[in-house]
Design an enzyme around this catalytic site. Sequence first.
Site, PDB file in Angstrom:
ATOM      1  N   ASP A   1      12.771  -5.924  44.744  1.00  0.00           N
ATOM      2  CA  ASP A   1      12.583  -7.161  45.384  1.00  0.00           C
ATOM      3  C   ASP A   1      11.621  -6.893  46.341  1.00  0.00           C
ATOM      4  OD1 ASP A   1      13.433 -10.112  44.958  1.00  0.00           O
ATOM      5  OD2 ASP A   1      13.453  -9.846  47.184  1.00  0.00           O
TER       6      ASP A   1
ATOM      7  N   PHE B   1      -1.980  -8.391  41.725  1.00  0.00           N
ATOM      8  CA  PHE B   1      -1.538  -9.768  41.474  1.00  0.00           C
ATOM      9  C   PHE B   1      -1.071 -10.305  42.691  1.00  0.00           C
ATOM     10  CE2 PHE B   1       3.056  -8.770  41.810  1.00  0.00           C
ATOM     11  CZ  PHE B   1       3.246  -7.386  41.701  1.00  0.00           C
TER      12      PHE B   1
ATOM     13  N   HIS C   1       3.955  -0.566  49.301  1.00  0.00           N
ATOM     14  CA  HIS C   1       5.389  -0.659  49.333  1.00  0.00           C
ATOM     15  C   HIS C   1       6.118  -0.337  48.216  1.00  0.00           C
ATOM     16  CE1 HIS C   1       2.735  -3.833  47.813  1.00  0.00           C
ATOM     17  NE2 HIS C   1       3.886  -4.604  47.137  1.00  0.00           N
TER      18      HIS C   1
HETATM   19  P1  ITT Z   1      11.234 -10.244  39.407  1.00  0.00           P
HETATM   20  O1  ITT Z   1      11.392 -10.523  37.991  1.00  0.00           O
HETATM   21  O2  ITT Z   1      11.021  -8.528  39.690  1.00  0.00           O
HETATM   22  O3  ITT Z   1      12.037 -10.730  40.539  1.00  0.00           O
HETATM   23  P2  ITT Z   1       9.156 -11.806  40.751  1.00  0.00           P
HETATM   24  O4  ITT Z   1       7.687 -11.915  40.688  1.00  0.00           O
HETATM   25  O5  ITT Z   1      10.154 -12.807  40.959  1.00  0.00           O
HETATM   26  O6  ITT Z   1       9.741 -10.671  39.657  1.00  0.00           O
HETATM   27  P3  ITT Z   1       9.757 -10.985  43.602  1.00  0.00           P
HETATM   28  O7  ITT Z   1      11.200 -11.752  43.569  1.00  0.00           O
HETATM   29  O8  ITT Z   1       9.947  -9.549  44.019  1.00  0.00           O
HETATM   30  O9  ITT Z   1       9.209 -10.810  42.088  1.00  0.00           O
HETATM   31  O10 ITT Z   1       8.920 -12.029  44.249  1.00  0.00           O
HETATM   32  C1  ITT Z   1       7.878 -11.377  45.222  1.00  0.00           C
HETATM   33  C2  ITT Z   1       6.643 -11.955  45.058  1.00  0.00           C
HETATM   34  O11 ITT Z   1       5.674 -11.461  45.959  1.00  0.00           O
HETATM   35  C3  ITT Z   1       5.947 -12.217  43.558  1.00  0.00           C
HETATM   36  O12 ITT Z   1       6.259 -13.206  43.004  1.00  0.00           O
HETATM   37  C4  ITT Z   1       4.470 -12.035  44.070  1.00  0.00           C
HETATM   38  O13 ITT Z   1       3.890 -13.210  44.342  1.00  0.00           O
HETATM   39  C5  ITT Z   1       4.534 -11.213  45.365  1.00  0.00           C
HETATM   40  N1  ITT Z   1       4.384  -9.877  45.227  1.00  0.00           N
HETATM   41  C6  ITT Z   1       5.326  -8.908  44.836  1.00  0.00           C
HETATM   42  N2  ITT Z   1       4.901  -7.750  44.790  1.00  0.00           N
HETATM   43  C7  ITT Z   1       3.508  -7.825  45.041  1.00  0.00           C
HETATM   44  C8  ITT Z   1       2.509  -6.861  45.092  1.00  0.00           C
HETATM   45  O14 ITT Z   1       2.531  -5.536  44.940  1.00  0.00           O
HETATM   46  N3  ITT Z   1       1.211  -7.324  45.834  1.00  0.00           N
HETATM   47  C9  ITT Z   1       0.987  -8.600  45.847  1.00  0.00           C
HETATM   48  N4  ITT Z   1       2.022  -9.639  45.638  1.00  0.00           N
HETATM   49  C10 ITT Z   1       3.210  -9.097  45.394  1.00  0.00           C
END
Ligand code: ITT
Length: 191
Positions: A69, A149, A177
Amino acid sequence: MKKIVFATNNAHKLQEVRAILGPEWELTTLREAGITEEIPENEPTIEGNALAKARYVWERTGLDCFADDTGLEVDALGGAPGVHSARYATDGHDFAANRAKLLAEMEGKSDRKARFLTVVALIEGGVEHCFEGVVEGTITTSEMGEGGFGYDPLFIPEGYTQTFAEIAPEEKNAISHRGRAIVKLAEWFRQ
Ligand code: ITT
């Protein structure tokens, strides 16, 4: 070969984590593990949501698994979007709308400091472990770059002049991160 479920529906995360862990790891996707529904992410913290995703998979499959997350914490916005990063502008995962909202909220703000925080939650043999990765940086005033992304076109990591969307994927993975949290996970398995 280390076989484990990576509990994500985000294809970008899967690609990054595969590249970071390398060929000695066989990552099983949620679909391959038989989970096709969205996993609820209703916890108030990033660690809570990482654990919730991993527990969801463990409880249904009994397979070793980990989840990621991630949130972007912006100082001038009191830490927002933070745990709400995926659903900042809408209740879907609209990356472009999230970026547009962030730029609008940051208009005219001189303090541009921010950080990405990832918590990776691992469940191995029913035992839970969490690994954290952070990268500090600043928020741009417009989108720059086509790679990566999510918020990548708006985030310049500390010590760099380009955004995560402009630098090479290997370079992002080396300092990001997610890269830092995943390296801790891999080290934990090596010991
Ligand atoms: P999961 O299925 O793993 O939950 P998710 O897209 O819902 O995928 P998160 O709940 O961790 O992922 O949401 C984090 C959001 O933050 C994600 O939708 C991106 O918009 C952003 N994010 C996560 N990692 C990132 C990265 O490495 N660089 C830029 N934006 C990122």
